[in-house]
Design a protein around this motif. Structure first.
Motif, PDB file in Angstrom:
ATOM      1  N   ILE A 188       0.609   3.024  -8.402  1.00 57.27           N
ATOM      2  CA  ILE A 188       0.356   3.869  -9.505  1.00 57.27           C
ATOM      3  C   ILE A 188      -1.212   4.029  -9.571  1.00 57.27           C
ATOM      4  O   ILE A 188      -1.951   2.990  -9.607  1.00 57.27           O
ATOM      5  CB  ILE A 188       0.697   3.230 -10.885  1.00 57.27           C
ATOM      6  CG1 ILE A 188       2.089   3.066 -10.786  1.00 57.27           C
ATOM      7  CG2 ILE A 188       0.206   4.222 -12.108  1.00 57.27           C
ATOM      8  CD1 ILE A 188       2.819   2.466 -12.114  1.00 57.27           C
ATOM      9  N   PRO A 189      -1.706   4.958  -9.296  1.00 57.24           N
ATOM     10  CA  PRO A 189      -3.431   5.080  -9.398  1.00 57.24           C
ATOM     11  C   PRO A 189      -3.907   4.686 -10.714  1.00 57.24           C
ATOM     12  O   PRO A 189      -3.266   4.866 -11.638  1.00 57.24           O
ATOM     13  CB  PRO A 189      -3.819   6.766  -8.852  1.00 57.24           C
ATOM     14  CG  PRO A 189      -2.160   7.211  -8.454  1.00 57.24           C
ATOM     15  CD  PRO A 189      -1.241   6.420  -8.822  1.00 57.24           C
ATOM     16  N   PRO A 190      -5.050   4.092 -10.752  1.00 58.31           N
ATOM     17  CA  PRO A 190      -5.591   3.605 -11.972  1.00 58.31           C
ATOM     18  C   PRO A 190      -6.003   4.881 -12.926  1.00 58.31           C
ATOM     19  O   PRO A 190      -5.744   4.508 -13.994  1.00 58.31           O
ATOM     20  CB  PRO A 190      -7.110   3.122 -11.459  1.00 58.31           C
ATOM     21  CG  PRO A 190      -6.837   2.902  -9.830  1.00 58.31           C
ATOM     22  CD  PRO A 190      -5.745   3.722  -9.493  1.00 58.31           C
TER      23      PRO A 190
ATOM     24  N   ARG B 215     -17.505   7.271  -1.950  1.00 59.52           N
ATOM     25  CA  ARG B 215     -16.800   8.584  -1.916  1.00 59.52           C
ATOM     26  C   ARG B 215     -15.409   8.387  -1.156  1.00 59.52           C
ATOM     27  O   ARG B 215     -14.801   9.267  -1.548  1.00 59.52           O
ATOM     28  CB  ARG B 215     -17.675   9.739  -1.481  1.00 59.52           C
ATOM     29  CG  ARG B 215     -18.699  10.322  -2.298  1.00 59.52           C
ATOM     30  CD  ARG B 215     -19.240  11.439  -1.745  1.00 59.52           C
ATOM     31  NE  ARG B 215     -18.107  12.248  -1.599  1.00 59.52           N
ATOM     32  CZ  ARG B 215     -17.385  13.008  -2.092  1.00 59.52           C
ATOM     33  NH1 ARG B 215     -17.346  12.979  -3.348  1.00 59.52           N
ATOM     34  NH2 ARG B 215     -16.329  14.010  -1.740  1.00 59.52           N
ATOM     35  N   ALA B 216     -15.166   7.261  -0.672  1.00 66.15           N
ATOM     36  CA  ALA B 216     -14.036   7.115  -0.035  1.00 66.15           C
ATOM     37  C   ALA B 216     -12.839   6.798  -1.067  1.00 66.15           C
ATOM     38  O   ALA B 216     -13.130   6.343  -2.249  1.00 66.15           O
ATOM     39  CB  ALA B 216     -13.648   5.941   0.837  1.00 66.15           C
ATOM     40  N   GLN B 217     -11.594   7.271  -0.766  1.00 60.82           N
ATOM     41  CA  GLN B 217     -10.547   7.300  -1.816  1.00 60.82           C
ATOM     42  C   GLN B 217     -10.318   5.836  -2.315  1.00 60.82           C
ATOM     43  O   GLN B 217     -10.465   4.684  -1.393  1.00 60.82           O
ATOM     44  CB  GLN B 217      -8.994   7.539  -1.260  1.00 60.82           C
ATOM     45  CG  GLN B 217      -7.972   7.810  -2.327  1.00 60.82           C
ATOM     46  CD  GLN B 217      -6.915   6.898  -2.147  1.00 60.82           C
ATOM     47  OE1 GLN B 217      -7.266   5.861  -1.237  1.00 60.82           O
ATOM     48  NE2 GLN B 217      -6.010   6.781  -2.822  1.00 60.82           N
ATOM     49  N   HIS B 218     -10.116   5.424  -3.409  1.00 62.57           N
ATOM     50  CA  HIS B 218     -10.105   4.085  -3.936  1.00 62.57           C
ATOM     51  C   HIS B 218      -9.202   3.056  -3.461  1.00 62.57           C
ATOM     52  O   HIS B 218      -9.590   1.806  -3.087  1.00 62.57           O
ATOM     53  CB  HIS B 218      -9.418   4.111  -5.438  1.00 62.57           C
ATOM     54  CG  HIS B 218      -8.297   4.342  -5.879  1.00 62.57           C
ATOM     55  ND1 HIS B 218      -7.330   3.139  -5.737  1.00 62.57           N
ATOM     56  CD2 HIS B 218      -7.640   5.525  -6.271  1.00 62.57           C
ATOM     57  CE1 HIS B 218      -6.159   4.192  -6.230  1.00 62.57           C
ATOM     58  NE2 HIS B 218      -6.348   5.287  -6.346  1.00 62.57           N
ATOM     59  N   GLU B 219      -8.076   3.422  -2.761  1.00 65.66           N
ATOM     60  CA  GLU B 219      -7.086   2.630  -2.369  1.00 65.66           C
ATOM     61  C   GLU B 219      -7.535   2.236  -0.987  1.00 65.66           C
ATOM     62  O   GLU B 219      -7.548   0.946  -0.485  1.00 65.66           O
ATOM     63  CB  GLU B 219      -5.774   3.115  -2.268  1.00 65.66           C
ATOM     64  CG  GLU B 219      -4.726   2.200  -1.830  1.00 65.66           C
ATOM     65  CD  GLU B 219      -3.229   2.763  -1.713  1.00 65.66           C
ATOM     66  OE1 GLU B 219      -2.162   1.878  -1.567  1.00 65.66           O
ATOM     67  OE2 GLU B 219      -3.259   3.975  -1.868  1.00 65.66           O
ATOM     68  N   ILE B 220      -8.035   3.110   0.019  1.00 69.58           N
ATOM     69  CA  ILE B 220      -8.306   2.787   1.039  1.00 69.58           C
ATOM     70  C   ILE B 220      -9.781   1.979   1.315  1.00 69.58           C
ATOM     71  O   ILE B 220     -10.059   0.984   1.972  1.00 69.58           O
ATOM     72  CB  ILE B 220      -8.504   3.909   2.056  1.00 69.58           C
ATOM     73  CG1 ILE B 220      -8.273   3.337   3.627  1.00 69.58           C
ATOM     74  CG2 ILE B 220      -9.653   4.689   1.951  1.00 69.58           C
ATOM     75  CD1 ILE B 220      -7.950   4.532   4.568  1.00 69.58           C
ATOM     76  N   ARG B 221     -10.570   2.396   0.121  1.00 66.56           N
ATOM     77  CA  ARG B 221     -11.790   1.394   0.094  1.00 66.56           C
ATOM     78  C   ARG B 221     -11.312   0.030  -0.434  1.00 66.56           C
ATOM     79  O   ARG B 221     -11.972  -0.925   0.241  1.00 66.56           O
ATOM     80  CB  ARG B 221     -12.768   2.139  -1.050  1.00 66.56           C
ATOM     81  CG  ARG B 221     -13.846   1.653  -1.182  1.00 66.56           C
ATOM     82  CD  ARG B 221     -15.032   2.309  -1.986  1.00 66.56           C
ATOM     83  NE  ARG B 221     -14.443   2.362  -3.538  1.00 66.56           N
ATOM     84  CZ  ARG B 221     -14.200   3.322  -4.153  1.00 66.56           C
ATOM     85  NH1 ARG B 221     -13.908   4.502  -3.543  1.00 66.56           N
ATOM     86  NH2 ARG B 221     -14.030   3.364  -5.371  1.00 66.56           N
ATOM     87  N   THR B 222     -10.455  -0.153  -1.245  1.00 64.64           N
ATOM     88  CA  THR B 222     -10.110  -1.711  -1.485  1.00 64.64           C
ATOM     89  C   THR B 222      -9.368  -2.202  -0.205  1.00 64.64           C
ATOM     90  O   THR B 222      -9.674  -3.583  -0.021  1.00 64.64           O
ATOM     91  CB  THR B 222      -9.019  -1.712  -2.490  1.00 64.64           C
ATOM     92  OG1 THR B 222      -9.407  -0.922  -3.782  1.00 64.64           O
ATOM     93  CG2 THR B 222      -8.383  -3.096  -2.841  1.00 64.64           C
ATOM     94  N   LEU B 223      -8.784  -1.628   0.744  1.00 68.84           N
ATOM     95  CA  LEU B 223      -8.125  -2.341   1.809  1.00 68.84           C
ATOM     96  C   LEU B 223      -9.227  -2.408   2.655  1.00 68.84           C
ATOM     97  O   LEU B 223      -9.230  -3.527   3.312  1.00 68.84           O
ATOM     98  CB  LEU B 223      -7.324  -0.918   2.584  1.00 68.84           C
ATOM     99  CG  LEU B 223      -6.935  -1.482   3.939  1.00 68.84           C
ATOM    100  CD1 LEU B 223      -5.716  -2.731   3.850  1.00 68.84           C
ATOM    101  CD2 LEU B 223      -6.045  -0.425   4.680  1.00 68.84           C
ATOM    102  N   ALA B 224     -10.436  -1.613   2.805  1.00 75.36           N
ATOM    103  CA  ALA B 224     -11.443  -1.822   3.741  1.00 75.36           C
ATOM    104  C   ALA B 224     -12.313  -3.326   3.454  1.00 75.36           C
ATOM    105  O   ALA B 224     -12.700  -3.932   4.273  1.00 75.36           O
ATOM    106  CB  ALA B 224     -12.283  -0.736   3.833  1.00 75.36           C
ATOM    107  N   ARG B 225     -12.387  -3.329   1.976  1.00 77.19           N
ATOM    108  CA  ARG B 225     -12.917  -4.372   1.662  1.00 77.19           C
ATOM    109  C   ARG B 225     -12.321  -5.881   1.763  1.00 77.19           C
ATOM    110  O   ARG B 225     -12.838  -6.742   2.209  1.00 77.19           O
ATOM    111  CB  ARG B 225     -13.134  -4.438   0.041  1.00 77.19           C
ATOM    112  CG  ARG B 225     -14.391  -3.768  -0.611  1.00 77.19           C
ATOM    113  CD  ARG B 225     -14.751  -4.107  -1.982  1.00 77.19           C
ATOM    114  NE  ARG B 225     -13.636  -3.892  -2.839  1.00 77.19           N
ATOM    115  CZ  ARG B 225     -13.329  -2.570  -3.502  1.00 77.19           C
ATOM    116  NH1 ARG B 225     -14.031  -1.623  -3.441  1.00 77.19           N
ATOM    117  NH2 ARG B 225     -12.382  -2.681  -4.143  1.00 77.19           N
TER     118      ARG B 225
ATOM    119  N   VAL C 235       0.857  -1.226  -0.135  1.00 75.51           N
ATOM    120  CA  VAL C 235       0.094   0.000  -0.138  1.00 75.51           C
ATOM    121  C   VAL C 235       0.873   1.339  -0.094  1.00 75.51           C
ATOM    122  O   VAL C 235       2.034   1.317   0.306  1.00 75.51           O
ATOM    123  CB  VAL C 235      -0.977  -0.004   1.323  1.00 75.51           C
ATOM    124  CG1 VAL C 235      -1.965  -1.020   1.303  1.00 75.51           C
ATOM    125  CG2 VAL C 235      -0.165   0.162   2.703  1.00 75.51           C
ATOM    126  N   SER C 236       0.312   2.193  -0.294  1.00 70.16           N
ATOM    127  CA  SER C 236       1.008   3.596  -0.479  1.00 70.16           C
ATOM    128  C   SER C 236       0.860   4.094   0.933  1.00 70.16           C
ATOM    129  O   SER C 236       0.215   4.089   1.965  1.00 70.16           O
ATOM    130  CB  SER C 236       0.639   4.437  -1.498  1.00 70.16           C
ATOM    131  OG  SER C 236      -0.685   5.188  -1.077  1.00 70.16           O
TER     132      SER C 236
END
Length: 227
Positions: free
Chosen positions: A102-104, A172-182, A69-70
């Motif tokens: 790298i962000p999508p 609306r959460a930032q994509h990377e932390i949303r993936t982490l939460a999932r 993760v970043s």
């Protein structure tokens, strides 16, 4: 991104149910535990949800190992203050060949990706030159970007995890932390499916949204019978 559930309170659902039962029982916790079968556990936990009585959830905790993760993500993650964090140090670990995220939106644009990688190569080159000059890693790290890959160990109790999921699974959460939460939710559901059965964004768990004019509109669609 790699997320591993390293350890957790044993029999988490039994522990939460027993703690809740103690609040309303004249007998001691040992006797409560003797009578606490799976059906009673399930019923008590569901009752806690319905009553919004979530303090018993604080008696169980879960520890995650998170990699790939970043630094941009971990700066968001550590804002969840009812938690414990141990992060890989850029002061003591020399980033000889640091990886970066790298962000999508950048990865999907060849022009943007070229600019992004060019800048990161320059940062890496400058960082390594400073290290070669004898500059301490704790000072050379000032060059390192939010994109730098990092690793972190995180411990949260179940109540804080539920709050984390409400906030970070929001569209609306930032994509990377949303993936982490999932990924974290997937892990805890393997060992405590009843505790986290209703975990999700606020619009799902409580039927409310605090995003105001920035709301995705999902809750309004549900109210109107949409999908």
């Amino acid at each position: 991104m790699k997320v591993s559930l390293l350890t957790y309170t044993q029999e988490p659902e039994r522990t939460v149910a027993a703690a809740a039962r103690l609040c309303y029982s004249p007998v001691g916790v040992e006797e409560i535990l003797e009578k606490m079968d799976e059906e009673r556990q399930k019923n008590f936990i569901k009752k806690l949800w319905d009553l919004n009585h979530l303090s018993p959830f604080e008696h169980v905790s879960f520890t995650f190992g998170i990699e790939g993760v970043s630094r941009a993500l971990t700066h968001q993650l550590v804002r969840h203050r009812i938690a414990s964090f141990s992060q890989q140090s850029q002061r003591y670990v020399v980033e000889q060949n640091f990886n970066f995220l790298i962000p999508p939106t950048i990865a999907n644009s060849s022009q943007a990706l070229e600019i992004y990688q060019q800048v990161l190569r320059a940062i890496k080159e400058g960082y390594l030159k400073l290290i070669e000059m004898g500059i301490p890693a704790e000072d050379a790290r000032y060059l390192l970007p939010n994109a730098a890959e990092t690793k972190i160990v995180v411990t949260m109790n179940a109540r804080e995890l539920l709050h984390f999921f409400e906030v970070r699974l929001c569209s609306r959460a930032q994509h990377e932390i949303r993936t982490l939460a999932r990924k974290m939710l997937e892990e805890v559901r393997k060992v405590a499916p009843i505790l986290f059965e209703k975990a999700g964004p606020l619009c799902e768990t409580r039927g409310v949204c605090f995003e105001g004019p920035m709301s995705c509109g999902r809750l309004n669609l549900q109210d109107e019978g949409g999908s």
